[in-house]
Design a protein around this motif. Structure first.
Motif, short mmCIF file in Angstrom:
data_model
loop_
_atom_site.label_atom_id
_atom_site.label_comp_id
_atom_site.label_asym_id
_atom_site.label_seq_id
_atom_site.Cartn_x
_atom_site.Cartn_y
_atom_site.Cartn_z
N LYS A 18 79.98 63.37 23.50
CA LYS A 18 80.77 64.58 23.29
C LYS A 18 81.95 64.49 24.25
CE LYS A 18 80.29 69.46 22.53
NZ LYS A 18 79.40 70.62 22.57
N GLY A 19 83.14 64.48 23.69
CA GLY A 19 84.34 64.31 24.50
C GLY A 19 84.77 62.85 24.54
N LYS A 20 85.98 62.63 25.00
CA LYS A 20 86.57 61.28 25.06
C LYS A 20 86.08 60.54 26.29
CE LYS A 20 90.79 62.58 22.62
NZ LYS A 20 92.24 62.71 22.71
N VAL A 21 84.88 59.95 26.20
CA VAL A 21 84.29 59.23 27.32
C VAL A 21 84.78 57.79 27.35
CG1 VAL A 21 82.13 58.46 28.36
CG2 VAL A 21 82.28 60.74 27.32
N ALA A 22 84.75 57.13 26.20
CA ALA A 22 85.13 55.73 26.11
C ALA A 22 86.64 55.57 25.99
CB ALA A 22 84.45 55.07 24.91
N ASP A 23 87.11 54.37 26.31
CA ASP A 23 88.50 54.00 26.15
C ASP A 23 88.93 54.19 24.70
OD1 ASP A 23 90.45 51.49 25.45
OD2 ASP A 23 90.82 52.27 27.47
N ALA A 24 90.17 54.51 24.47
CA ALA A 24 90.68 54.77 23.12
C ALA A 24 90.46 53.60 22.17
CB ALA A 24 92.16 55.11 23.18
N PHE A 25 90.47 52.38 22.68
CA PHE A 25 90.29 51.20 21.83
C PHE A 25 88.81 50.92 21.55
CE2 PHE A 25 94.40 50.49 23.91
CZ PHE A 25 95.19 50.40 22.78
N ASP A 26 87.92 51.67 22.18
CA ASP A 26 86.48 51.45 22.04
C ASP A 26 85.77 52.66 21.43
OD1 ASP A 26 84.10 49.99 22.30
OD2 ASP A 26 83.69 50.80 24.30
N ARG A 27 86.51 53.57 20.83
CA ARG A 27 85.85 54.74 20.25
C ARG A 27 86.40 55.04 18.86
NH1 ARG A 27 89.11 57.75 24.27
NH2 ARG A 27 90.76 58.74 23.06
N MET A 28 85.56 55.68 18.08
CA MET A 28 85.93 56.15 16.76
C MET A 28 85.74 57.66 16.76
SD MET A 28 83.92 53.23 14.56
CE MET A 28 84.47 53.77 12.95
N GLY A 29 86.63 58.35 16.09
CA GLY A 29 86.51 59.80 16.03
C GLY A 29 87.86 60.44 16.21
N PRO A 30 87.88 61.70 16.28
CA PRO A 30 86.76 62.61 16.53
C PRO A 30 86.01 62.98 15.25
CG PRO A 30 88.77 63.88 16.45
CD PRO A 30 89.16 62.43 16.28
N TYR A 31 84.77 63.41 15.46
CA TYR A 31 83.91 63.90 14.40
C TYR A 31 83.50 65.33 14.75
CZ TYR A 31 83.83 59.03 13.11
OH TYR A 31 84.23 57.76 12.75
N PRO A 32 83.20 66.14 13.75
CA PRO A 32 82.90 67.56 14.03
C PRO A 32 81.55 67.81 14.68
CG PRO A 32 82.62 67.09 11.70
CD PRO A 32 83.21 65.85 12.34
N ASP A 33 80.62 66.86 14.52
CA ASP A 33 79.29 67.07 15.09
C ASP A 33 78.63 65.71 15.40
OD1 ASP A 33 78.01 66.12 12.62
OD2 ASP A 33 78.62 68.05 11.79
N GLU A 34 77.54 65.77 16.13
CA GLU A 34 76.86 64.56 16.57
C GLU A 34 76.33 63.74 15.39
OE1 GLU A 34 73.34 63.25 19.72
OE2 GLU A 34 73.47 65.34 19.07
N ALA A 35 75.78 64.40 14.40
CA ALA A 35 75.21 63.69 13.24
C ALA A 35 76.28 62.88 12.50
CB ALA A 35 74.55 64.68 12.30
N THR A 36 77.45 63.45 12.36
CA THR A 36 78.54 62.74 11.69
C THR A 36 79.01 61.57 12.53
OG1 THR A 36 79.19 64.83 10.65
CG2 THR A 36 80.79 63.02 10.57
N ALA A 37 79.11 61.76 13.83
CA ALA A 37 79.53 60.67 14.72
C ALA A 37 78.55 59.50 14.67
CB ALA A 37 79.67 61.18 16.15
#
Length: 57
Positions: A18-37
């Motif tokens: 939840k939130g932008k924890v990983a580097d921008a090149f290592d993350r996908m999203g944002p998603y509206p909820d945990e299940a979708t992510a």
């Protein structure tokens, strides 16, 4: 909804955060909820297949 309230999929670890924890090149999203992510790779594969089908037309 702020970026801290959105969910992200971390590519290198497969973790969902939840939130932008990983580097921008290592993350996908944002998603509206945990299940979708958690389905990030599945969603990307579906979108790629749809784009490939359009390219074939």
């Amino acid at each position: 909804m702020s970026a801290d309230d959105e969910w992200y999929y971390t590519i290198s670890t497969g973790e969902v955060t939840k939130g932008k924890v990983a580097d921008a090149f290592d993350r996908m999203g944002p998603y509206p909820d945990e299940a979708t992510a958690k389905r990030a790779l599945e969603i990307a594969a579906q979108r790629n297949a749809a784009a490939d089908a359009q390219d074939e037309d």
